[in-house]
Write an enzyme that holds these catalytic residues in place. Structure first.
Site, PDB file in Angstrom:
ATOM      1  CD  GLU A  25      -0.982   0.717   3.641  1.00 56.15           C
ATOM      2  OE1 GLU A  25      -1.358   1.895   3.463  1.00 56.15           O
ATOM      3  OE2 GLU A  25      -1.224   0.060   4.672  1.00 56.15           O
ATOM      4  CE  LYS A 159      -3.167   1.418  10.757  1.00 56.72           C
ATOM      5  NZ  LYS A 159      -3.872   0.652   9.720  1.00 56.72           N
TER       6      LYS A 159
END
Length: 309
Positions: A25, A159
């Site tokens: 990404e 996360k």
């Protein structure tokens, strides 16, 4: 859809030669880390992929095209431009039709990787259900993409700033398998353990490739989460990082930070609160994932029919 795709010379040659390719990404470059660590990390991650037998394909949107593989100059542009869009599923048509410079999120990178025929994607951590989502309805588009797009995502879990329990419930509801590497527990980005369990434990790239291939051969569309914990030497203590996260969340609320700006704000604020230690952990886990992703891509390349259905 190939009318929108532009392949770098390295990636184009790899496609012709049948070499394993790993998608990467680009929001980690534009929105995930400060300059110059963002560009240096992107270059190092690409080199790790190469050293482990695969070809890196960092993905971004530039000049009305989806670029599959970036030049050093393009990496530098993404790392230094304040105008780079954070591009998810809903943003791709706008960024392409308007010729915008765009860095792809997990969701958008999965879409682009599947269009390009790439079955393995490496990132830092996936998005998920945000804390307080019961009232904010703030849920990352990454989760829907994992439910619909057939790409394996190698990450260090979810996360830590998110509601990990609800994220795992969401993935379970949508039939997205969560595979942990080297342990049964599900990692939480900055830390090796989250207090939650993964669905399955598969330690080797060969086992992971067989699992992914079987899923797609059964006609079960959608992605697979390969949760690869941060190396122990670079992991942060769970109680310590949780305190910093709570402070950063309070700061975000006080500052009226919402939507796409939340995750970049929280990561930057946590970096400040930890004196840069969280950034070092972030870089370490991305590099660790790059090695695991390259090994997985190689293992899948050795198994005919392992690409997404």
């Amino acid at each position: 859809m190939h009318q929108f795709l532009s392949f770098s010379h390295e990636v184009a040659a790899a496609r012709v030669a049948g070499k394993p390719i790993v998608a990467l990404e680009s929001t980690i470059i534009s929105h995930g880390m400060p300059y110059p660590q963002n560009v240096h990390t992107a270059q190092e991650v690409e080199q790790i992929v190469r050293r482990n037998g695969a070809v890196p394909a960092t993905i971004a949107v530039m000049n009305g095209r989806i670029c599959i593989g970036l030049s050093p100059e393009q990496l530098e542009l993404l790392g230094t431009s304040p105008d780079a869009m954070k591009v998810s599923r809903r943003d791709l048509p706008y960024a392409l039709s308007q010729g915008k410079l765009g860095a792809t999120t997990v969701a958008a990178t999965m879409i682009c990787a599947e269009l390009a025929g790439i079955g393995v994607f490496v990132t830092g951590g996936i998005g998920g259900v945000h804390r307080g989502a019961a009232t904010s309805f703030d849920i990352s588009a990454d989760l829907q993409e994992l439910a619909r797009t057939s790409v394996a995502v190698v990450c260090a879990g979810v996360k830590s700033i998110l509601d990990i329990g609800l994220t795992l419930e969401y993935l379970e509801t949508h039939g997205v398998p969560v595979v942990s590497v080297g342990q049964s527990g599900f990692p939480a980005f900055f830390t090796r353990e989250s207090g939650f369990q993964a669905d399955f434990r598969l330690d080797t790239a060969a086992e992971q490739a067989a699992f992914i291939q079987t899923k797609w051969q059964l006609g079960l569309k959608g992605g697979v989460v390969i949760a690869n914990p941060v190396p122990a030497a670079q992991a942060m203590p769970e109680l310590e990082i949780e305190g910093y996260i709570e402070q950063a969340l309070c700061d975000a609320h006080a500052g009226g930070v919402t939507g796409k700006r939340v995750t970049p704000f929280l990561l930057a604020r946590i970096k400040e609160l930890t004196g840069g230690r969280s950034l070092a952990t972030n870089i370490a886990l991305v590099k660790n994932n790059a090695k695991a992703g390259a090994m997985l891509a190689c293992a899948m390349n050795e198994r005919p029919g392992a690409r997404a259905a």
